[in-house]
Design a protein around this motif. Structure first.
Motif, PDB file in Angstrom:
ATOM      1  N   ARG A 351      25.719  29.637  29.785  1.00 24.04           N
ATOM      2  CA  ARG A 351      25.994  28.241  30.070  1.00 24.04           C
ATOM      3  C   ARG A 351      26.049  27.956  31.569  1.00 24.04           C
ATOM      4  NH1 ARG A 351      26.003  25.487  26.077  1.00 24.04           N
ATOM      5  NH2 ARG A 351      26.600  23.677  27.330  1.00 24.04           N
ATOM      6  N   GLU A 352      25.586  28.904  32.354  1.00 24.36           N
ATOM      7  CA  GLU A 352      25.505  28.682  33.788  1.00 24.36           C
ATOM      8  C   GLU A 352      24.396  27.666  34.096  1.00 24.36           C
ATOM      9  OE1 GLU A 352      27.148  29.850  36.522  1.00 24.36           O
ATOM     10  OE2 GLU A 352      28.652  30.705  35.170  1.00 24.36           O
ATOM     11  N   PRO A 353      24.661  26.653  34.900  1.00 26.00           N
ATOM     12  CA  PRO A 353      23.590  25.725  35.305  1.00 26.00           C
ATOM     13  C   PRO A 353      22.466  26.497  35.994  1.00 26.00           C
ATOM     14  CG  PRO A 353      25.737  24.850  35.895  1.00 26.00           C
ATOM     15  CD  PRO A 353      25.969  26.271  35.460  1.00 26.00           C
ATOM     16  N   ASP A 354      21.244  26.121  35.702  1.00 19.61           N
ATOM     17  CA  ASP A 354      20.078  26.827  36.244  1.00 19.61           C
ATOM     18  C   ASP A 354      19.501  26.047  37.416  1.00 19.61           C
ATOM     19  OD1 ASP A 354      17.618  28.050  36.757  1.00 19.61           O
ATOM     20  OD2 ASP A 354      17.330  28.575  34.643  1.00 19.61           O
ATOM     21  N   PRO A 355      19.620  26.563  38.638  1.00 17.46           N
ATOM     22  CA  PRO A 355      19.116  25.839  39.815  1.00 17.46           C
ATOM     23  C   PRO A 355      17.621  25.551  39.739  1.00 17.46           C
ATOM     24  CG  PRO A 355      20.523  27.672  40.471  1.00 17.46           C
ATOM     25  CD  PRO A 355      20.262  27.834  39.008  1.00 17.46           C
ATOM     26  N   PHE A 356      16.864  26.446  39.104  1.00 14.55           N
ATOM     27  CA  PHE A 356      15.415  26.228  39.021  1.00 14.55           C
ATOM     28  C   PHE A 356      15.116  24.944  38.264  1.00 14.55           C
ATOM     29  CE2 PHE A 356      11.085  26.705  37.546  1.00 14.55           C
ATOM     30  CZ  PHE A 356      10.446  27.259  38.642  1.00 14.55           C
ATOM     31  N   PHE A 357      15.970  24.635  37.295  1.00 18.20           N
ATOM     32  CA  PHE A 357      15.805  23.417  36.500  1.00 18.20           C
ATOM     33  C   PHE A 357      16.799  22.340  36.933  1.00 18.20           C
ATOM     34  CE2 PHE A 357      13.916  26.748  33.902  1.00 18.20           C
ATOM     35  CZ  PHE A 357      12.713  26.155  33.538  1.00 18.20           C
ATOM     36  N   GLY A 358      17.049  22.282  38.223  1.00 20.59           N
ATOM     37  CA  GLY A 358      17.877  21.217  38.782  1.00 20.59           C
ATOM     38  C   GLY A 358      19.312  21.244  38.308  1.00 20.59           C
ATOM     39  N   GLY A 359      19.816  22.426  37.970  1.00 18.33           N
ATOM     40  CA  GLY A 359      21.188  22.538  37.486  1.00 18.33           C
ATOM     41  C   GLY A 359      21.346  22.259  36.007  1.00 18.33           C
ATOM     42  N   GLN A 360      20.265  22.127  35.293  1.00 15.94           N
ATOM     43  CA  GLN A 360      20.318  21.870  33.862  1.00 15.94           C
ATOM     44  C   GLN A 360      20.837  23.110  33.124  1.00 15.94           C
ATOM     45  OE1 GLN A 360      16.514  20.726  32.246  1.00 15.94           O
ATOM     46  NE2 GLN A 360      17.348  20.085  30.277  1.00 15.94           N
ATOM     47  N   VAL A 361      21.628  22.899  32.078  1.00 13.71           N
ATOM     48  CA  VAL A 361      22.058  23.992  31.207  1.00 13.71           C
ATOM     49  C   VAL A 361      21.004  24.104  30.099  1.00 13.71           C
ATOM     50  CG1 VAL A 361      23.898  24.891  29.730  1.00 13.71           C
ATOM     51  CG2 VAL A 361      24.473  23.540  31.763  1.00 13.71           C
ATOM     52  N   THR A 362      20.019  24.942  30.322  1.00 17.93           N
ATOM     53  CA  THR A 362      18.839  24.959  29.454  1.00 17.93           C
ATOM     54  C   THR A 362      19.131  25.453  28.048  1.00 17.93           C
ATOM     55  OG1 THR A 362      18.235  27.138  30.317  1.00 17.93           O
ATOM     56  CG2 THR A 362      17.254  25.210  31.396  1.00 17.93           C
ATOM     57  N   VAL A 363      20.218  26.219  27.880  1.00 16.08           N
ATOM     58  CA  VAL A 363      20.535  26.718  26.540  1.00 16.08           C
ATOM     59  C   VAL A 363      20.797  25.574  25.571  1.00 16.08           C
ATOM     60  CG1 VAL A 363      23.025  26.944  26.969  1.00 16.08           C
ATOM     61  CG2 VAL A 363      21.934  28.397  25.254  1.00 16.08           C
ATOM     62  N   ASP A 364      21.218  24.410  26.071  1.00 12.20           N
ATOM     63  CA  ASP A 364      21.465  23.280  25.181  1.00 12.20           C
ATOM     64  C   ASP A 364      20.180  22.841  24.486  1.00 12.20           C
ATOM     65  OD1 ASP A 364      24.173  23.215  25.729  1.00 12.20           O
ATOM     66  OD2 ASP A 364      23.974  21.745  27.340  1.00 12.20           O
ATOM     67  N   VAL A 365      19.068  22.899  25.212  1.00 13.12           N
ATOM     68  CA  VAL A 365      17.779  22.502  24.625  1.00 13.12           C
ATOM     69  C   VAL A 365      17.235  23.606  23.737  1.00 13.12           C
ATOM     70  CG1 VAL A 365      15.403  21.800  25.116  1.00 13.12           C
ATOM     71  CG2 VAL A 365      17.271  20.980  26.568  1.00 13.12           C
ATOM     72  N   PHE A 366      17.155  24.808  24.273  1.00  8.99           N
ATOM     73  CA  PHE A 366      16.610  25.920  23.498  1.00  8.99           C
ATOM     74  C   PHE A 366      17.474  26.233  22.280  1.00  8.99           C
ATOM     75  CE2 PHE A 366      14.814  27.385  27.755  1.00  8.99           C
ATOM     76  CZ  PHE A 366      13.526  26.956  27.469  1.00  8.99           C
ATOM     77  N   GLY A 367      18.799  26.187  22.459  1.00 11.48           N
ATOM     78  CA  GLY A 367      19.699  26.517  21.358  1.00 11.48           C
ATOM     79  C   GLY A 367      19.583  25.546  20.207  1.00 11.48           C
ATOM     80  N   GLN A 368      19.497  24.256  20.511  1.00 12.78           N
ATOM     81  CA  GLN A 368      19.351  23.266  19.449  1.00 12.78           C
ATOM     82  C   GLN A 368      18.036  23.457  18.713  1.00 12.78           C
ATOM     83  OE1 GLN A 368      21.837  21.237  18.621  1.00 12.78           O
ATOM     84  NE2 GLN A 368      20.650  20.526  16.859  1.00 12.78           N
ATOM     85  N   ALA A 369      16.972  23.731  19.470  1.00 10.19           N
ATOM     86  CA  ALA A 369      15.676  23.971  18.824  1.00 10.19           C
ATOM     87  C   ALA A 369      15.745  25.193  17.920  1.00 10.19           C
ATOM     88  CB  ALA A 369      14.594  24.151  19.879  1.00 10.19           C
ATOM     89  N   ALA A 370      16.370  26.265  18.404  1.00  4.45           N
ATOM     90  CA  ALA A 370      16.461  27.496  17.608  1.00  4.45           C
ATOM     91  C   ALA A 370      17.191  27.248  16.298  1.00  4.45           C
ATOM     92  CB  ALA A 370      17.164  28.585  18.412  1.00  4.45           C
ATOM     93  N   LYS A 371      18.230  26.427  16.334  1.00  4.73           N
ATOM     94  CA  LYS A 371      18.999  26.146  15.118  1.00  4.73           C
ATOM     95  C   LYS A 371      18.212  25.285  14.132  1.00  4.73           C
ATOM     96  CE  LYS A 371      23.542  26.360  17.381  1.00  4.73           C
ATOM     97  NZ  LYS A 371      24.726  25.572  17.819  1.00  4.73           N
ATOM     98  N   GLU A 372      17.252  24.507  14.639  1.00  8.02           N
ATOM     99  CA  GLU A 372      16.534  23.560  13.786  1.00  8.02           C
ATOM    100  C   GLU A 372      15.195  24.087  13.274  1.00  8.02           C
ATOM    101  OE1 GLU A 372      16.129  19.958  15.990  1.00  8.02           O
ATOM    102  OE2 GLU A 372      18.280  19.526  16.006  1.00  8.02           O
ATOM    103  N   VAL A 373      14.806  25.291  13.685  1.00  5.37           N
ATOM    104  CA  VAL A 373      13.530  25.842  13.222  1.00  5.37           C
ATOM    105  C   VAL A 373      13.527  25.939  11.697  1.00  5.37           C
ATOM    106  CG1 VAL A 373      12.096  27.937  13.187  1.00  5.37           C
ATOM    107  CG2 VAL A 373      13.037  27.098  15.345  1.00  5.37           C
ATOM    108  N   LYS A 374      12.405  25.546  11.096  1.00  2.66           N
ATOM    109  CA  LYS A 374      12.291  25.579   9.639  1.00  2.66           C
ATOM    110  C   LYS A 374      11.875  26.979   9.182  1.00  2.66           C
ATOM    111  CE  LYS A 374      10.668  20.783   9.766  1.00  2.66           C
ATOM    112  NZ  LYS A 374       9.486  19.895   9.618  1.00  2.66           N
TER     113      LYS A 374
END
Length: 424
Positions: A351-374
């Motif tokens: 949950r560390e902000p990622d400086p490469f992505f402007g401080g975005q917490v990228t796990v929020d996007v990837f994690g939600q996608a992973a949970k929703e995979v059919k």
């Protein structure tokens, strides 16, 4: 018709039965528990700790590079120098027909850990007769990677939530792409037709064969992904930067990331490391958001125990420790492997902000996608079928082949492939 026994061992040009009695089965390092893995396949720090933690078992992790599959085929076919534990890639279904060469991990207690891992990932490592051949390592949830700075410069939505709303479907993504390319001429929004097809299929609950081994790769869901890819080409949205695995192809893609020619790409979480490494000067300019069309997964690996493992129970203890939720967070930080254990998504390391992505917490996007995979059924033929279809899309995009002829040629090639393998 059931698939006859033509698995990966037959593909390697060897017959185990013919070799029986020629060589005594033995593991690659007698007296040790050896794990074969590939470069960046696991965290070296976690493996080093495992060596200390399991010193009594003489745990021996061995990096065999990216030719692991070929070495494993040769070892099992030759009935000698076989690892106790091995990584397997996302083509794991190709091993199901020879599952007797591996240990059913449920017999060692894996089923008690099942609830800690994503259901669809656990299912992907399970044979049709419910044997767990592969313990989940990582996943490849898809997202839209895009240039926040250039979107903002062109006056378009640029914050992740706003972009996600603007491109929630593939059609919206295409419309958005048309307009932003008008505002930023000479740039492209989509890597290539192959990417559109691949990630469209990644969102589908059906692939190319059903569980009765009936071919369904000519049905509506595949035709939709194919037509969607052609629409992107027809609208002039693709850069044609096909990843052929060649050095020149990679250089072209990396240059496009650096100079902003490629404004966005739909890809899996594992591409993050490559973007950061090859386009380091663009740090802070990128963001990610939900992929057009919804959640999908592309790639991800597994850990298996071969039938010749000297101490299966201890080997499973090692494997399950290496891949527990806390260590999966470390694999992500150290090697970019997105976890298959949802508990890892909340680990402070992830949950560390990622400086490469402007401080975005990228796990929020990837994690939600992973949970929703059919959940989907993957057959041993899927990767080869996908390659046939995407090769024909490359012919359309790069060589101007007639799309209708390309589709017919692809279907004919698939039918020949399946007849050779006894599926049709």
């Amino acid at each position: 018709m059931a698939v006859d026994r033509r698995g990966f061992l037959a593909g390697a040009g060897a017959c185990l039965l013919a070799l029986a009695g020629c060589t005594s089965p033995q593991t690659t390092s007698p007296g040790r528990l050896t794990l074969w893995y590939w470069t960046r396949g696991l965290s070296d720090k976690v493996l080093d700790e495992a060596k200390t933690r399991f010193a009594d078992a003489k745990f021996n992790p061995a990096n065999v590079g990216h030719n692991l599959r070929h070495r494993l085929l040769a070892a099992i076919s030759g009935n000698a120098y076989i690892p106790d534990i091995t990584m397997l890639n996302d083509d794991i279904a190709g091993y199901f027909e020879d599952a007797d060469q591996f240990i059913d991990l449920n017999t060692l207690g894996a089923d008690r850990l099942k609830d800690q891992y994503l259901p669809w990932k656990w299912q992907a490592g399970t044979t049709p007769d419910s044997k767990l051949l592969g313990f989940p390592i990582d996943t490849g949830p898809a997202a839209l990677f895009y240039r926040h700075d250039l979107f903002a410069q062109a006056g378009f939505p640029s914050e992740p939530d706003d972009v996600a709303r603007a491109v929630s479907t593939w059609d919206q993504y295409f419309d958005f792409s048309v307009e932003i390319q008008k505002a930023l001429p000479g740039r492209y929004m989509i890597t290539d037709a192959k990417t559109v097809f691949t990630y469209s299929m990644a969102q589908e609950p059906q692939k190319y064969l059903d569980r009765q081994h009936k071919y369904i790769g000519d049905q509506a869901h595949v035709q939709l992904a194919w037509d969607r890819a052609l629409t992107a080409v027809r609208k002039g949205l693709t850069a044609g930067l096909v990843d052929t695995g060649s050095e020149s192809g990679s250089v072209d893609r990396h240059a496009a990331w650096n100079n902003g020619k490629e404004l966005s790409l739909v890809n899996a979480s594992w591409i993050t490391g490559e973007i950061k490494e090859s386009a380091a000067k663009t740090a802070g300019a990128w963001r990610i958001c939900r992929s057009p069309g919804g959640a999908g997964n592309q790639g991800g690996s597994f850990m298996a125990l071969t039938r010749y493992c000297a101490d299966p129970q201890t080997a499973f203890e090692i494997a399950s420790w290496i891949l527990n939720p806390a260590n999966q967070a470390r694999h992500y930080v150290d090697a970019g492997l997105f976890p298959s254990a949802p508990a890892a998504f909340d680990d402070p390391l992830m949950r560390e902000p990622d400086p490469f992505f402007g401080g975005q917490v990228t796990v929020d996007v990837f994690g939600q996608a992973a949970k929703e995979v059919k959940p989907a059924y993957f057959s041993p033929q899927d990767i080869d079928i996908s390659n046939i279809l995407t090769d024909e899309l490359v012919n359309v995009e790069s060589a101007g082949k007639d799309p209708g002829q390309a589709w017919r040629d692809a279907q004919n090639s698939v039918n020949r492939l399946l007849r050779r393998r006894g599926v049709l």
